[in-house]
Structures are given as C-alpha cells and as structure tokens.
Motif scaffolding. Sequence first.
Motif, mmCIF file in Angstrom:
data_model
loop_
_atom_site.group_PDB
_atom_site.id
_atom_site.type_symbol
_atom_site.label_atom_id
_atom_site.label_comp_id
_atom_site.label_asym_id
_atom_site.label_seq_id
_atom_site.Cartn_x
_atom_site.Cartn_y
_atom_site.Cartn_z
ATOM 1 N N UNK A 103 -39.745 35.413 -23.669
ATOM 2 C CA UNK A 103 -38.904 36.147 -22.998
ATOM 3 C C UNK A 103 -37.705 35.369 -22.670
ATOM 4 N N UNK A 104 -36.628 35.923 -22.907
ATOM 5 C CA UNK A 104 -35.177 35.346 -22.745
ATOM 6 C C UNK A 104 -34.232 36.197 -21.698
ATOM 7 N N UNK A 105 -33.589 35.571 -20.660
ATOM 8 C CA UNK A 105 -32.936 36.217 -19.836
ATOM 9 C C UNK A 105 -31.627 35.531 -19.655
ATOM 10 N N UNK A 106 -30.471 36.331 -19.773
ATOM 11 C CA UNK A 106 -29.073 35.735 -19.832
ATOM 12 C C UNK A 106 -28.456 36.087 -18.531
ATOM 13 N N UNK A 125 -21.726 43.904 -24.433
ATOM 14 C CA UNK A 125 -21.061 43.057 -23.355
ATOM 15 C C UNK A 125 -19.991 42.334 -24.196
ATOM 16 N N UNK A 126 -20.119 42.200 -25.499
ATOM 17 C CA UNK A 126 -19.055 41.519 -26.409
ATOM 18 C C UNK A 126 -19.165 40.093 -25.967
ATOM 19 N N UNK A 127 -20.322 39.472 -26.187
ATOM 20 C CA UNK A 127 -20.366 38.155 -25.284
ATOM 21 C C UNK A 127 -21.521 37.389 -26.057
ATOM 22 N N UNK A 128 -21.410 35.932 -26.451
ATOM 23 C CA UNK A 128 -22.433 35.237 -27.084
ATOM 24 C C UNK A 128 -23.008 34.564 -25.822
ATOM 25 N N UNK A 129 -24.375 34.686 -25.721
ATOM 26 C CA UNK A 129 -24.895 33.836 -24.881
ATOM 27 C C UNK A 129 -25.820 32.662 -25.462
ATOM 28 N N UNK A 130 -25.741 31.554 -25.022
ATOM 29 C CA UNK A 130 -26.157 30.237 -25.667
ATOM 30 C C UNK A 130 -27.186 29.630 -24.733
ATOM 31 N N UNK A 131 -28.474 29.285 -25.174
ATOM 32 C CA UNK A 131 -29.486 28.499 -24.306
ATOM 33 C C UNK A 131 -29.952 27.280 -24.829
ATOM 34 N N UNK A 132 -29.317 26.161 -24.580
ATOM 35 C CA UNK A 132 -29.500 24.910 -25.236
ATOM 36 C C UNK A 132 -30.989 24.557 -24.938
ATOM 37 N N UNK A 133 -31.455 23.546 -25.769
ATOM 38 C CA UNK A 133 -32.841 22.930 -25.555
ATOM 39 C C UNK A 133 -33.810 24.240 -25.451
ATOM 40 N N UNK A 134 -33.747 25.267 -26.195
ATOM 41 C CA UNK A 134 -34.670 26.636 -26.317
ATOM 42 C C UNK A 134 -35.944 26.232 -26.691
ATOM 43 N N UNK A 135 -36.282 25.521 -27.625
ATOM 44 C CA UNK A 135 -37.405 24.952 -28.285
ATOM 45 C C UNK A 135 -37.304 24.035 -29.084
ATOM 46 N N UNK A 136 -38.400 23.129 -29.385
ATOM 47 C CA UNK A 136 -38.370 22.184 -30.611
ATOM 48 C C UNK A 136 -38.974 23.041 -31.866
#
Length: 158
Positions: free
Chosen positions: A155-158, A129-140
């Motif tokens: 499991x991570x879904x974007x 997809x030529x895209x960067x996905x970001x998930x803030x506050x994923x874990x500590x």
Amino acid sequence: MKKIFLMIVMALTAGMITSCGGDDPIDPPAPVDPDDPDNPDDPDNPDNPDKAPTWKVDNAQQYGETMSMWVRTEQGGSTDALALFYGSQCRGTATMVLSDSQGQLWCLLVYGTGEETGNLTLKYWNSKKKKIYTQERFCSFSADSQHGTPDNPVSVKF
C-alpha cells in the motif's frame, strides 16, 4: 553551368577534407537529458504538470533478472501511471488492474541485474491532480521475488 557544378564540388570536397581530419574530430551534440529540470518537455518538471509521463523500460532484454510487485495507490484517474526507477533508469512500469473505491491496484514487472545494491524509487502520476508523487527508497531489487499479492498488495499513500 559546368563552372557552378565544379565550384559546388570543390566546396564540398574542401568541407570534407577539413571535417574528416584525424586531429579535428566532429563531436555530435550531447543528447538532451530527459531528467533535466530545464527541459520544458520533461514530465518530471514541476513547471509542466499537465503533461503525463511516458515512462518505459529501455532495452529490458539487457537485464537478466526480474521481480514482480502488486501495489495499491489512492484513487486517481484512468490515465494514471506508476513506475519504478533505479537512479534515473526506468526499471519497471505498472499496469492498472483494478480501480475501485479503495484505490487502484497495479501489477509491475521490474527488471534488474541482480547486482544492484541501491534502492528503487517509485513514481506515481495522478492524472486527476496532475501531479507526480515520488517515494525514494521504496524497496530494493530482489531477483525472482514477489512483493505483495493481489489480495494483499503493497500500500502506498501520498
């Protein structure tokens, strides 16, 4: 010829005297911020989506603690990338272990000091997809811990 040589030596000496004075320090130019949105070579720059990121942990030996993580993402391409960040510092890059019909399985080793109080941000580059996905506050960060397993990954879904 001797006159030209003397003129060059005098010019160089004069330049050294004016630039080496205690009250006139020469400041090196500030380094380019790799996360600068105005930097066209920044892989996080949305104006440059075709360039794959080159995430890496700088000076991993400076961190005294680690944690491991198993993550499953959606199906992407063979040149996908996954990393965890603490602020703007890359703290862990992933290795793709398996790619199948369920998605991709990643193994990460994350570095930290054990004193971090904030959350880590997950970044995922999907090459199809030529895209960067970001998930803030994923874990500590949690020293000497493991999040997920190969049989039961996070499991991570974007």
